[in-house]
Motif scaffolding. Structure first.
Motif, PDB file in Angstrom:
ATOM      1  N   LYS A 108       0.821  -1.212   0.000  1.00  0.00           N
ATOM      2  CA  LYS A 108       0.000   0.000   0.000  1.00  0.00           C
ATOM      3  C   LYS A 108       0.853   1.258   0.000  1.00  0.00           C
ATOM      4  O   LYS A 108       1.759   1.412   0.823  1.00  0.00           O
ATOM      5  N   ASP A 109       0.532   2.181  -0.922  1.00  0.00           N
ATOM      6  CA  ASP A 109       1.159   3.497  -0.914  1.00  0.00           C
ATOM      7  C   ASP A 109       0.649   4.293   0.280  1.00  0.00           C
ATOM      8  O   ASP A 109      -0.456   4.055   0.786  1.00  0.00           O
ATOM      9  N   ASN A 128       8.412  10.602  -3.730  1.00  0.00           N
ATOM     10  CA  ASN A 128       8.091   9.513  -4.654  1.00  0.00           C
ATOM     11  C   ASN A 128       8.295   8.157  -3.988  1.00  0.00           C
ATOM     12  O   ASN A 128       7.523   7.212  -4.210  1.00  0.00           O
ATOM     13  N   TRP A 174       8.520   7.448  -0.514  1.00  0.00           N
ATOM     14  CA  TRP A 174       7.819   7.177   0.733  1.00  0.00           C
ATOM     15  C   TRP A 174       6.342   7.569   0.709  1.00  0.00           C
ATOM     16  O   TRP A 174       5.519   6.906   1.342  1.00  0.00           O
ATOM     17  N   TYR A 175       5.976   8.632   0.006  1.00  0.00           N
ATOM     18  CA  TYR A 175       4.582   9.071  -0.035  1.00  0.00           C
ATOM     19  C   TYR A 175       3.808   8.431  -1.190  1.00  0.00           C
ATOM     20  O   TYR A 175       2.641   8.065  -1.033  1.00  0.00           O
ATOM     21  N   TYR A 176       4.458   8.311  -2.335  1.00  0.00           N
ATOM     22  CA  TYR A 176       3.763   7.778  -3.509  1.00  0.00           C
ATOM     23  C   TYR A 176       4.260   6.389  -3.886  1.00  0.00           C
ATOM     24  O   TYR A 176       3.966   5.892  -4.965  1.00  0.00           O
ATOM     25  N   GLY A 177       4.974   5.758  -2.985  1.00  0.00           N
ATOM     26  CA  GLY A 177       5.453   4.402  -3.187  1.00  0.00           C
ATOM     27  C   GLY A 177       5.003   3.516  -2.042  1.00  0.00           C
ATOM     28  O   GLY A 177       4.333   3.965  -1.112  1.00  0.00           O
ATOM     29  N   ALA A 178       5.365   2.268  -2.098  1.00  0.00           N
ATOM     30  CA  ALA A 178       4.926   1.293  -1.104  1.00  0.00           C
ATOM     31  C   ALA A 178       6.130   0.555  -0.531  1.00  0.00           C
ATOM     32  O   ALA A 178       7.234   0.582  -1.085  1.00  0.00           O
ATOM     33  N   ARG A 182      -2.755   7.281  -1.382  1.00  0.00           N
ATOM     34  CA  ARG A 182      -3.357   6.161  -2.121  1.00  0.00           C
ATOM     35  C   ARG A 182      -4.540   6.678  -2.933  1.00  0.00           C
ATOM     36  O   ARG A 182      -5.570   7.037  -2.381  1.00  0.00           O
TER      37      ARG A 182
END
Length: 830
Positions: free
Chosen positions: A401-402, A477, A479-483, A405
């Motif tokens: 999970k991002d 990118n 930590w916030y938009y990655g998983a 999300r």
């Protein structure tokens, strides 16, 4: 909001599994391609005025609403309001001192209104609505964090439940305010409000903003007028009504109030009394003074979602109400109090513009618990809080999970270990990377730039970039938009001839993705250390460090701020040096953990004994829990230390840990100590001592239990009392046992006791008593149904059925249990 999972540790993973189970159980996967955008703003809320009266006999609320709005930009001749499950009696446009009826369509979910003309962007108008809210008749699915979503809750409205107060409270997050207030129920809306409540005069009220007038009426009611003059989101609207004691406090001339049941008035300041200091601390570090006119906190019965940060009026579940003996063990609700207060800035002052960006609310509130503990109780306490939350995320198995999300099955699924625990740890890493000064200055810029507005995660990034002068897209990118998170294997190779140490760090997580990790590596020679700042950018990274003398320790991730799972292949000698000289909480914890797995080694034993006297009570307790008391050498060395801790440690939970360990010695010499401490002021120490006494002298313990069960008890003591009464008692003790179990609030202790209580029911022969006991189990099950508790409890009851069948118990008992297992309360929570 702080989820109840953070309170009931044994259930801690269930809320996070809930969302995953919902998604897996749902055959419709179309949500995976449905981008969850921010709600379009066609009309903007400006001001909301309600005039309400409550019908306690029907659990209805009769309301009149004046809602002022303006088209956001484009002209419009229509308005859509969220209004769930209401009876709508009138819809009109306000024209001066009169109203003009408007045409509308209503599907019991949304109210679509044809306005009297086309309004231009920014042109204000006011609609008037008369309605009746029927919250108990609305079917709205909640989540594991928010266990249902009917918005308005009548607690014991007719006074039919003995010893339970009559209360009313509201719960708006995520979009349940619209069950009792017609509104645009989206987090990107902001409005001022005025709530006028007419209630029985014997009750007090609480709402957003300030009480501006209170008028006694001839019919025995009172009308209170609350005004909120600064804008906030509709999900933060609040109304509370009940027979409370209001304990007054203050912060810089602003009202700070604690609404508690009268029994808890003497200890209210011991529970909530750090609030003004918290307000001052958070105001200082953020450089933004507490932004609202007042701050009140209220406790609501049957509220099981932890707590909710309604603007200026936080709602807590009843677990917040602890008596004086519970508080001896420490204020178990203090982190929640800190969490909800921090929301007054992050969530209330600046609100996530969509539930996809929930991290802007919950990650900050989660991290505030670490900040408070660090400030108030020292760095070890802050690090312990941070580590515990990191473990909560890792154990939730949410790697896919991002954090931000944009694709999810339901908005409620956002309230999970990623938005809370992982997000908080990401902030901790960010603080470590940019430094304290830049971190808090960036938070100040974010808050002041976006105050009274909604925001998305990129706006947080822009604030940090402006302050630091660094491009932080790589961090956002990743930590916030990655998983996911890195899993590291760390190896060391020393070359004394070349005078170099080779440090190899492998990222072993699945997939080809490599995390970018700026970390510190400390090289220790004795007490002296040299720090090296390095970047890891590949799946495998190798570093070489020169030395004159072979280092005693190479400490990777020296700040201990990295969100990662680590296999750190150091030697016992390295870890001993780490415990003594690196000295952060995690340095010492890692060393204790490693030594505990090597307790046949005298050096490891020496470290374990040293850890029993650690400066931080949490690590003393951790070391006690890791002792191998089957090892004679460990047992001999530990015994006098444990005996001293049990009697003299300043922290009651640590004394209880030592008492639990002493039980394993099976030494009659401790009987007098256990007997003495069953009367300790700490429930935890008393309960642990009673269990310890039971193992040495069951008859004496049962006698003590029968004496103590007549007096108020909570927490560990009531758990121990009930367990012993069950184990040693008979059916004749059913009334005492059942009363003790039934009086326990939703808590860890009650959850722990479930298997034992169900086992007790297998030997109870009286059918009415069996039914009564089963009803208590079912009530607890249904209170936490949305947390995944139903299968667990039903499995326990299946065991009761099997034993009843084997014993040829009356068919009426067996059928009753089966019938109860098949039914789950519709309300699923509150």
């Amino acid at each position: 909001m702080r989820k109840v999972s953070l309170v009931i540790l044994a259930l801690g993973i269930l809320p996070h599994l809930w969302a995953q189970q919902q998604e897996e159980a749902n055959p419709d996967t179309s949500w995976k391609t449905q981008y969850r955008e921010s709600a379009p703003r066609i009309n903007d809320l400006v001001h909301t005025k309600l005039d309400v009266k409550f019908d306690y006999s029907k659990s209805y609320m009769n309301g009149k609403a004046w809602i002022t709005l303006a088209p956001h930009f484009y002209p419009t001749d229509s308005l859509t309001l969220d209004a769930k499950g209401m009876d709508i009696q009138k819809v009109a446009i306000v024209k001066g001192g009169s109203t003009q009826t408007l045409k509308y369509k209503y599907d019991s979910w949304q109210l679509n209104i044809n306005l009297d003309k086309t309004y231009k962007g920014g042109e204000q108008y006011t609609v008037y609505i008369e309605y009746t809210a029927k919250p108990n008749e609305v079917k709205v699915q909640g989540s594991a964090a928010i266990t249902d979503a009917k918005g308005l809750y009548f607690i014991n409205p007719k006074g039919e439940e003995k010893d339970k107060p009559t209360q009313i409270w509201t719960q708006g997050e995520t979009e349940a305010t619209s069950v009792w207030c017609p509104t645009i129920d989206k987090p990107d809306q902001k409005t001022t409000n005025e709530f006028i409540m007419t209630v029985p005069a014997k009750y007090v009220t609480l709402s957003n903003g300030k009480l501006v007038s209170s008028k006694n009426n001839a019919d025995g009611t009172r009308t209170d007028d609350w005004k909120m003059e600064l804008p906030h989101a509709p999900y933060l609207f609040f109304m509370g009504v009940g027979d409370y004691s209001v304990i007054k406090d203050s912060y810089k001339g602003k009202e700070v109030n604690y609404y508690v049941e009268k029994e808890y008035a003497p200890v209210a300041k011991k529970i909530f009394g750090n609030t003004p200091e918290m307000m001052g601390f958070y105001s200082r570090i953020l450089g933004v003074e507490f932004p609202w006119v007042k701050y009140s906190q209220i406790v609501g019965r049957d509220y099981v979602s932890g707590a909710m940060e309604n603007t200026t009026a936080t709602l807590h579940q009843e677990s917040a109400q602890q008596d004086a003996r519970e508080l001896v063990d420490g204020n178990g609700w203090e982190s929640t109090i800190a969490h909800e207060l921090f929301h007054q800035w992050f969530g209330d002052l600046v609100t996530c513009e969509s539930w996809s960006n929930l991290t802007l609310n919950e990650s900050f509130a989660n991290y505030s618990e670490t900040l408070w503990d660090e400030y108030k109780y020292g760095k070890d306490a802050g690090d312990a809080q941070n580590f515990g939350d990191m473990q909560g995320y890792i154990q939730s198995h949410s790697e896919k999970k991002d954090l931000v999300r944009f694709y999810y099955n339901d908005k409620e699924a956002m309230f999970d270990a990623v938005s809370y625990n992982k997000g908080g740890r990401i902030l901790h890493m960010l603080r470590s990377y940019v430094g304290d000064s830049a971190f808090f200055k960036a938070l100040n810029l974010y808050l002041t730039t976006n105050k009274f507005k909604s925001a998305e995660a990129h706006q947080l990034r822009l604030a940090f970039e402006e302050v630091t002068g660094k491009d932080l897209n790589w961090f956002w990118n990743q930590w916030y938009y990655g998983a996911g998170h890195p899993q590291l294997s760390i190896d060391y190779a020393y070359d004394d001839a070349a005078k170099k140490v080779q440090v190899t760090i492998k990222q072993t997580q699945a997939g080809d993705n490599a995390f970018i990790l700026p970390i510190a590596i400390d090289i220790y020679t004795g007490a002296e250390k040299v720090r090296h700042e390095v970047w890891i950018k590949d799946k495998e990274a190798t570093f070489f460090f020169a030395y004159d003398k072979r280092p005693d320790l190479v400490n990777v991730d020296a700040r201990k701020t990295l969100l990662a799972e680590k296999k750190d292949n150091k030697t016992l000698e390295n870890f001993i040096h780490q415990y003594k000289y690196a000295a952060t909480y995690l340095d010492r914890r890692e060393a204790i953990d490693f030594a505990s797995k090597n307790q046949n080694d005298p050096k490891a034993q020496e470290l374990m004994m040293l850890a029993l006297k650690d400066k931080y009570f949490g690590l003393r307790s951790f070391a006690i829990s890791k002792l191998d008391l089957k090892n004679d050498a460990v047992k001999k060395q530990a015994e006098p230390i444990l005996a001293e801790i049990a009697q003299k440690d300043p922290k009651a939970p640590t004394r209880a840990s030592a008492l639990s360990a002493l039980v394993q010695f099976n030494n009659g010499i401790y009987k007098s100590l256990f007997t003495k401490l069953v009367n300790d002021s700490s429930y935890t120490v008393a309960g642990t001592s009673l269990e310890a006494l039971f193992k040495l002298d069951s008859a004496a313990a049962v006698g003590e239990a029968k004496r103590l069960v007549k007096y108020p008890a909570k927490g560990k003591l009531v758990e121990s009392l009930t367990t012993i009464m069950i184990k040693a008692g008979s059916e004749n003790d059913f009334d005492l046992v059942a009363k003790a179990f039934d009086n326990m609030p939703i808590s860890q202790a009650k959850f722990n006791l479930l298997p034992t209580f169900c086992q007790y029911l297998t030997v109870v022969k009286d059918t009415e008593k069996v039914k009564k006991g089963v009803d208590m189990v079912i009530e607890f099950r249904d209170a936490l149904a949305a947390y995944g508790l139903v299968p667990y409890v039903n499995n326990l009851l299946t065991g009761v059925v099997k034993k009843k069948e084997a014993a040829n118990a009356p068919a009426e008992q067996i059928e009753y249990i089966k019938k109860k297992m098949e039914s789950t309360e519709d309300k699923k929570g509150f």
